[in-house]
Design an enzyme around this catalytic site. Structure first.
Site, mmCIF file in Angstrom:
data_model
loop_
_atom_site.group_PDB
_atom_site.id
_atom_site.type_symbol
_atom_site.label_atom_id
_atom_site.label_comp_id
_atom_site.label_asym_id
_atom_site.label_seq_id
_atom_site.Cartn_x
_atom_site.Cartn_y
_atom_site.Cartn_z
ATOM 1 N N THR A 177 -13.496 -13.096 10.428
ATOM 2 C CA THR A 177 -14.381 -13.253 11.570
ATOM 3 C C THR A 177 -15.553 -14.105 11.154
ATOM 4 O O THR A 177 -16.009 -14.047 10.006
ATOM 5 C CB THR A 177 -14.917 -11.897 12.067
ATOM 6 O OG1 THR A 177 -15.753 -11.360 11.053
ATOM 7 C CG2 THR A 177 -13.784 -10.945 12.349
ATOM 8 N N GLU A 214 -11.827 -7.969 15.967
ATOM 9 C CA GLU A 214 -11.534 -6.641 15.434
ATOM 10 C C GLU A 214 -10.541 -5.862 16.295
ATOM 11 O O GLU A 214 -10.068 -4.807 15.891
ATOM 12 C CB GLU A 214 -12.839 -5.824 15.310
ATOM 13 C CG GLU A 214 -13.738 -6.218 14.160
ATOM 14 C CD GLU A 214 -14.613 -7.443 14.448
ATOM 15 O OE1 GLU A 214 -14.443 -8.061 15.532
ATOM 16 O OE2 GLU A 214 -15.456 -7.776 13.596
ATOM 17 N N LYS A 232 -35.915 -8.668 23.767
ATOM 18 C CA LYS A 232 -36.858 -7.561 23.983
ATOM 19 C C LYS A 232 -38.185 -8.170 24.406
ATOM 20 O O LYS A 232 -38.926 -8.689 23.580
ATOM 21 C CB LYS A 232 -37.042 -6.732 22.709
ATOM 22 C CG LYS A 232 -35.817 -5.904 22.340
ATOM 23 C CD LYS A 232 -35.122 -6.458 21.130
ATOM 24 C CE LYS A 232 -33.798 -5.750 20.850
ATOM 25 N NZ LYS A 232 -32.922 -6.540 19.949
#
Lengths: 560, 560
Positions: free
Chosen positions: A189, A336, A446
């Site tokens: 990955t 995955e 955020k």
């Protein structure tokens, strides 16, 4: 564990292991005259395909490959790759599909880490291979793949050229039975931090994934994505999660398969037209490129069914594809997960909704396919309600998830913390079972004490008629913690600055879709958005670029 | 065994067992508003279905049923049976589907042999149950199933009535994980000699069968037998191989299901019409009864897709069904095989053939579905070539075959002699993979030193316009070893004697389809052909009847 009535041990003799070779029974054996096509270079039928899988098994066995060895492939999408996807696991070896879009250093790392013993190399990658050969620690032999007339091999330890060896090999091979929990495939990955990580899948996992995927895409909804009479062409690379596992499904069903080599949009359109392709899968950016190809201008793609995954599907792309005759089905998965987890199709209630409502659901990640458990988990490991509101990390259970990362036990334990596989995606799950991906955990912005989904903002920005592509990332801000920053690619001749974008977003603030902190205070208009090796937005690099521009000042930037 | 690379033992923690409960994920959870219908008596949606499966699990658990216990059901095809097909295996118990068409003595034998602990009994079978209750050796508790208003239970050791108990139970149950090789279901085959034999299937087997069956029937050919929008009604009983496993497929896909109780042809036609049924499965004799029903006269069954199995599909029935708008697909399987083994659909070459050629293949047993190995074996255990000519016993390998017969190790070893499951059917296998069943081994007629297929002869005789049903068996003959004997049912007002039949068969002799010994020297015209409890020709009883008639002389007989 409950004391159920177990099979008597003696009868285990008749257990039938789930092996990749069993996918060659049925369709692939029955539809002997169906074709496998590679660009305009190769065309043969399934009878030949079955023989070629056996020939490749003989070539490898004679070259000394043993069960348990790892055999790597560096190739573009081809009939050869398909043959390798069967022959290598079927002799008990492990297929390592090398990500050819990684840097040479990363490729070197993955090959040594995977302990590749044997490598099949496309002639285009010979220079790259020669550059790293001296540092490869486990490779014993190589084999040349070429589309050209020159069959001489300049690779070190080369046993010869593929077609020459195949022609000399026997077309029969007695493929053995073995434990279904044997590893069949591995690949790496492209993590955004640290070294690539190796995921791996067993024979059992590939067979179960193939059956569940076939059940799903053949049965769902009013359309049949892939049935016995369809023509399949992958447009996500075979090195990446086995082209989403679809070549295994296509082979089991015995349908015509078309392999395009490199993803040149003009070639893809030409192959679609010539080979009468009806079913593909790709990521949004590639679909955009295909629809924008010169060869596609004025073309009606009617009848082309495409599974879209890899990144969120925007409403504008969904509608643009629909206007061109393409039926998109959103799906969700990752390296995955083998990869299929969910697929967006409409149940009875949703079918009765307005077209707008239907589209809202058709572009979500979808509902889990058979044998997949999905849940939402908070940061303390508690499962949250499936109410469509509670946001948390999407966690999974299913028989085809990687059981860890190769030779990285610590990272494997993190992946499976609490007995669920952690996706790293923030999502909601509604009462119908629909998964809605809000963002990657690390891409959530955020700002002003709240979480802002970069994906949601990208979707809203992409609705501006001048915007061709958009990437939103959070950049540090002393006052707000983070603020969103938008990187834009515009359609030719179009213009947009930060003020124009603010005007576009204002109505969404007024309607309560986003709050006012969500409006980017700074944007950059560029000619291209950085992508990862599998075509996703490379937000890690985008953040680095932005930081550099902000330090040095840049003509790209436009501020409010 | 090859030394492949196995998963590290530590990671087995993340293995996901294949359990029946996982079939309730996906469709059954998503299509909440889709209906499950029982005659004109009950109608509820999948949301309720999911709750009712949990309620039944609670009822059973509270009654003391433990994992490993066998729970038997005596019911007609109903929503209750469907609930039992999930709830009983899902708590780790074993579902015994009692064959209610067996004699009371045989039912008693199977219940004691299976060691039933707990029995769910339909009110119609209470007198039968009371008759055998004194001899049941393992049953501890009973539960009443009823469609009537009277909920009082006259069964011994009765814990109460189903709906009353369900209403009081919690609609939530935390279904546990356990070993996928736990036995989930058992039932008894109606052997032609000796006692019934118990076959059994594990959770793993049911899940794999469901996935392979879904993949097949959703994808094959130009028609989609069962997709997300179909409406399913079984017409083979749920006690017999779980209604061919199809309720599990239908539930996984979340499609509407209609349960007809008893197989009254008039009711079946009425349910088909009212509930808009599009997909069913049945044996030839039942299909004939449905098409001949009063309610079916003048009715166009257009859009009804039916899988035909259990007995050979004749050309005349195939064509008769087609003329009524029914699309038949032949399939093959048996109690020991869960049951799906093969399905008759056309590959590219066959699709290009004439309609007559296409029909020839559409009425064969078909090609193996994914994960099924089929071969032909001679009496010495040698595999014969797949040349369409070599006849031998059809033998099988697949992950969903019974691993033996319960408490009959010797018979289990015979079933699996040589590592293949023996079907007891004589067949050929052609180069395309098509299985053509010639006969049951024990029904083959040995005449004049050659083997004559009773099925082939039945097919040829059934083409006579006066013949409604036919059964051919071999009867002992001092000169020829055996001679064929034909038992006929004629259409109303029609007549046929042995001479007339000979005239009908002569052209087939002249064309070389059969030799002259194949012409029955004796026939009997009767009003009904004896059938087994699952609707197949009962050739064992036919032979007994014929012997009796031949001894005593009978008005039925007609000789050449």
């Amino acid at each position: 564990m409950l004391k159920t009535r177990l099979l008597p041990a003696a009868s285990n003799a008749y257990q039938y292991p789930l092996l990749v070779k069993s996918l060659l029974l049925s369709g692939a054996r029955y539809e002997k005259s169906r074709e496998i096509v590679y660009r305009d270079l190769v065309r043969y039928n399934y009878a030949t395909f079955n023989e070629r899988v056996a020939r490749l098994a003989n070539v490898l066995t004679e070259a000394g490959v043993q069960a348990g060895d790892t055999v790597a492939v560096m190739d573009w999408d081809s009939h050869r790759y398909l043959e390798a996807m069967f022959a290598i696991p079927m002799i008990g070896a492990v297929l390592h599909t090398i990500n050819i879009r990684l840097s040479p250093e990363q490729i070197l790392y993955t090959m040594n880490h995977a302990e590749d013993r044997f490598v099949l190399v496309n002639s285009e990658f010979v220079p790259l291979y020669q550059g790293i050969a001296g540092q490869l620690t486990t490779v014993q032999k190589t084999l040349l793949l070429t589309d050209g007339a020159d069959k001489s091999c300049a690779l070190p330890d080369c046993i010869g050229e593929y077609e020459t060896l195949m022609a000399a090999a026997s077309p029969r091979y007695a493929f053995p039975d073995f434990d279904e929990n044997s590893v069949a495939t591995t690949f790496y990955t492209t993590g955004t931090t640290g070294n690539p990580k190796g995921v791996y899948f067993t024979h059992r996992q590939l067979v179960l994934h193939t059956l569940a995927m076939a059940s799903t895409i053949a049965s769902l909804d009013s359309i049949r994505l892939m049935g016995n009479s369809d023509v399949y062409m992958p447009i996500t690379p075979m090195f990446h999660v086995h082209a989403w596992g679809t070549p295994y499904v296509a082979t089991m069903l015995g349908i015509k398969q078309v392999y395009p080599g490199r993803y040149d949009p003009e070639l893809l359109v030409e192959l679609w037209r010539r080979e009468k392709v009806t079913f593909s899968h790709c990521v949004p950016t590639i679909l955009q490129m295909v629809m924008n190809a010169k060869a596609a201008q004025g073309l009606d793609f009617n009848g082309w069914k495409i599974i879209i995954g890899g990144s969120a599907l925007t409403r504008s792309l969904y509608e643009a594809a629909q206007a061109r005759g393409i039926q998109l089905t959103a799906a969700y998965g990752m390296s995955e997960t083998c990869p299929l987890i969910s697929c967006a199709y409409l149940n009875e209630e949703l079918k009765a909704g307005s077209e707008d409502e239907r589209t809202t659901y058709r572009i979500k990640a979808g509902v889990p396919v058979p044998l997949v458990d999905a849940a939402i988990m908070d940061e303390h490991g508690q499962l949250l309600p499936a109410d469509g509101e509670s946001q948390g990390e999407l966690v999974l259970r299913s028989p085809w998830l990687t059981q860890g990362y190769f030779r990285e036990p610590q990272k494997g334990e993190e992946l499976w913390a609490g007995g669920w596989m952690h996706t790293g995606d923030v999502a909601t799950l509604d009462g119908m079972g629909f998964i809605d991906i809000r963002d990657r955990i690390k891409d959530v912005i955020k700002t002003g004490g709240e979480w802002l989904s970069s994906l949601e903002l990208e979707d809203l920005i992409s609705r501006h008629p001048a915007v061709r592509e958009v990437a939103v990332v959070g950049v540090p801000d002393p006052q707000w913690g983070e603020r969103p920053f938008a990187l834009l690619v515009l359609f030719e001749g179009q213009q947009l600055d930060a003020k124009g974008l603010k005007e576009h977003l204002k109505p969404f603030v007024e309607q309560g879709h986003i709050n006012k902190w969500a409006i980017p205070s700074q944007i950059a208009v560029v000619t291209e958005v950085p992508k990862t090796s599998v075509g996703k937005l490379d937000k890690k690099r985008i953040r680095v670029d932005i930081a550099r521009w902000q330090e040095s000042g840049s003509e790209f930037l436009s501020a409010l």
